[in-house]
Design a protein around this motif. Structure first.
Motif, PDB file in Angstrom:
ATOM      1  N   CYS A 226       0.840  -1.204   0.000  1.00 14.03           N
ATOM      2  CA  CYS A 226       0.000   0.000   0.000  1.00 14.03           C
ATOM      3  C   CYS A 226       0.869   1.246   0.000  1.00 14.03           C
ATOM      4  N   HIS A 227       1.899   1.244   0.838  1.00 13.26           N
ATOM      5  CA  HIS A 227       2.741   2.436   0.965  1.00 13.26           C
ATOM      6  C   HIS A 227       3.497   2.750  -0.325  1.00 13.26           C
ATOM      7  N   ILE A 228       4.117   1.735  -0.952  1.00 18.04           N
ATOM      8  CA  ILE A 228       4.899   2.060  -2.165  1.00 18.04           C
ATOM      9  C   ILE A 228       3.972   2.534  -3.284  1.00 18.04           C
ATOM     10  N   PHE A 229       2.787   1.930  -3.341  1.00 15.25           N
ATOM     11  CA  PHE A 229       1.810   2.315  -4.373  1.00 15.25           C
ATOM     12  C   PHE A 229       1.361   3.761  -4.149  1.00 15.25           C
ATOM     13  N   SER A 230       1.026   4.052  -2.909  1.00 10.74           N
ATOM     14  CA  SER A 230       0.631   5.404  -2.530  1.00 10.74           C
ATOM     15  C   SER A 230       1.746   6.407  -2.788  1.00 10.74           C
ATOM     16  N   ALA A 231       2.971   5.941  -2.631  1.00 10.63           N
ATOM     17  CA  ALA A 231       4.142   6.811  -2.841  1.00 10.63           C
ATOM     18  C   ALA A 231       4.437   7.007  -4.322  1.00 10.63           C
ATOM     19  N   GLY A 232       3.748   6.231  -5.183  1.00 11.61           N
ATOM     20  CA  GLY A 232       3.906   6.456  -6.621  1.00 11.61           C
ATOM     21  C   GLY A 232       4.555   5.325  -7.403  1.00 11.61           C
TER      22      GLY A 232
ATOM     23  N   ASP B  45       4.112   1.988  -9.143  1.00 10.73           N
ATOM     24  CA  ASP B  45       3.020   1.135  -9.635  1.00 10.73           C
ATOM     25  C   ASP B  45       3.457  -0.330  -9.637  1.00 10.73           C
ATOM     26  N   ILE B  46       2.527  -1.228  -9.322  1.00 11.02           N
ATOM     27  CA  ILE B  46       2.817  -2.673  -9.332  1.00 11.02           C
ATOM     28  C   ILE B  46       1.635  -3.444  -9.912  1.00 11.02           C
TER      29      ILE B  46
ATOM     30  N   THR C  44       9.138  -1.615 -11.078  1.00 15.85           N
ATOM     31  CA  THR C  44       9.290  -1.180  -9.688  1.00 15.85           C
ATOM     32  C   THR C  44      10.304  -2.040  -8.946  1.00 15.85           C
ATOM     33  N   MET C  45      10.244  -3.358  -9.147  1.00 13.65           N
ATOM     34  CA  MET C  45      11.194  -4.246  -8.460  1.00 13.65           C
ATOM     35  C   MET C  45      12.618  -4.045  -8.976  1.00 13.65           C
ATOM     36  N   LYS C  46      12.726  -3.757 -10.272  1.00 13.80           N
ATOM     37  CA  LYS C  46      14.044  -3.501 -10.845  1.00 13.80           C
ATOM     38  C   LYS C  46      14.643  -2.233 -10.227  1.00 13.80           C
TER      39      LYS C  46
ATOM     40  N   ARG D 154      -0.841 -11.306  -7.011  1.00 13.64           N
ATOM     41  CA  ARG D 154      -0.449 -12.542  -7.697  1.00 13.64           C
ATOM     42  C   ARG D 154       1.008 -12.443  -8.151  1.00 13.64           C
ATOM     43  N   LEU D 155       1.354 -11.303  -8.730  1.00  9.63           N
ATOM     44  CA  LEU D 155       2.727 -11.106  -9.213  1.00  9.63           C
ATOM     45  C   LEU D 155       3.733 -11.223  -8.069  1.00  9.63           C
ATOM     46  N   LEU D 156       3.406 -10.618  -6.942  1.00 13.49           N
ATOM     47  CA  LEU D 156       4.316 -10.628  -5.795  1.00 13.49           C
ATOM     48  C   LEU D 156       4.432 -12.018  -5.166  1.00 13.49           C
TER      49      LEU D 156
END
Ligand SMILES: [Zn+2]
Ligand SMILES: [Zn+2]
Length: 298
Positions: free
Chosen positions: A190-196, A198-199, A208-210, A254-256
């Protein structure tokens, strides 16, 4: 479901209440099928608390064993008052004492990671905040040489002056701490998504993971918080939603959960729930298994 799924999910769990004693949390986790667990190690809204009772320290690993949860898949979360980035001396003093105390408690219980919000600089600026957080973390680690527990700096949504909403913030803190074995990261979806970050699609998830790998290193991630978000990408608001019911949606999870790089990293829900029935935990864990194509275990 006719045949067993080949998908092996990472250790999955939820934040569980320690009401009545920390040794009661593993049983609560087991009752909803958790294989991972997050707990507080004392009251999460108080600076100080009574020492963990010896009988609790003894019972905790026994209860984990009964619950079928490996201690490797347990992590703790610090109390919410701690702010290592504060410009106020009295807050810094209390924060240092509280974090040290909670690390020692984790050490007594054998818990390998303690999740910490890096802090908020409250106006002094990012550089000053990061320098202070790193310096105090170093001091606390140096003063607890017998404790093996890592401080896991959590990614934040970026509300107000909080540090940790850019991967670079976490990298800058961690690199300044000399004992690499005592620090790591907890990544909150939630935090990384909120921070901008995208996943939501394979492309954005991979990008994002890269980026995280380039800036911090994926190996630094020792825990995940699995939360959907009540607010959209980049809004910098920290409001958790049930899995699949927010702006992130099911596909990201699912990806994670099927990413082989994280197959052994414990992941815990921090979504709203009734602490008595734990009904929402059952629902969210079932959603996670379903989106990964795994049949219900119980
Ligand atoms: Zn979190
Ligand atoms: Zn949050």
């Amino acid at each position: 479901m006719s045949k067993p799924s080949p998908v092996q999910l990472p250790p999955l769990g939820s934040h569980m209440s320690i009401a009545g004693g920390v040794s009661l949390a593993p049983g609560r986790a087991a009752s909803v099928g958790c294989t991972a667990l997050q707990v507080f190690v004392k009251n999460n809204n108080r600076w100080v608390g009574p020492a963990t009772r010896p009988e609790e320290i003894k019972a905790f690993p026994e209860e984990l064993k009964k619950a079928g949860i490996s201690i490797k898949n347990v992590f703790a979360h610090t109390c919410y008052l701690i702010n290592l980035g504060s410009p106020k001396p009295e807050v810094v003093e209390k924060s240092v004492a509280a974090l040290k105390d909670e690390l020692v408690r984790c050490g007594e219980l054998g818990i390998p990671g303690l999740v910490l919000h890096p802090g908020a600089h409250l106006g002094t600026g990012r550089e000053a905040g990061i320098a202070q957080i790193a310096e105090l973390s170093q001091q606390i680690i140096d003063e607890t040489p017998d404790v093996k527990t890592r401080i896991l700096f959590e990614t934040t949504a970026g509300q107000g002056t909080t540090i940790g909403h850019e991967f670079q913030d976490l990298s800058d803190i961690i690199k300044k701490v000399a004992r690499a074995s005592r620090v790591g990261v907890c990544l909150d979806t939630c935090h990384i998504f909120s921070a901008g970050y995208d996943i939501r699609t394979p492309d954005t998830y991979n990008a994002t993971m890269k980026e995280f790998d380039r800036v911090v290193g994926l190996k630094k991630i020792k825990a995940f918080h699995l939360n959907d978000s009540k607010f959209d990408l980049g809004t910098r608001k920290d409001r958790h939603e049930h899995i699949g019911q927010g702006f992130i949606g099911e596909e990201a999870f699912r990806l994670l959960l099927t990413d082989p790089r994280f197959a052994k990293v414990p992941m815990c829900l921090e979504t709203h729930k009734d602490d008595k029935t734990l009904e929402e935990d059952r629902m969210n864990l079932a959603t996670l298994r379903r989106v990964c194509g795994v049949a219900e275990s119980k």
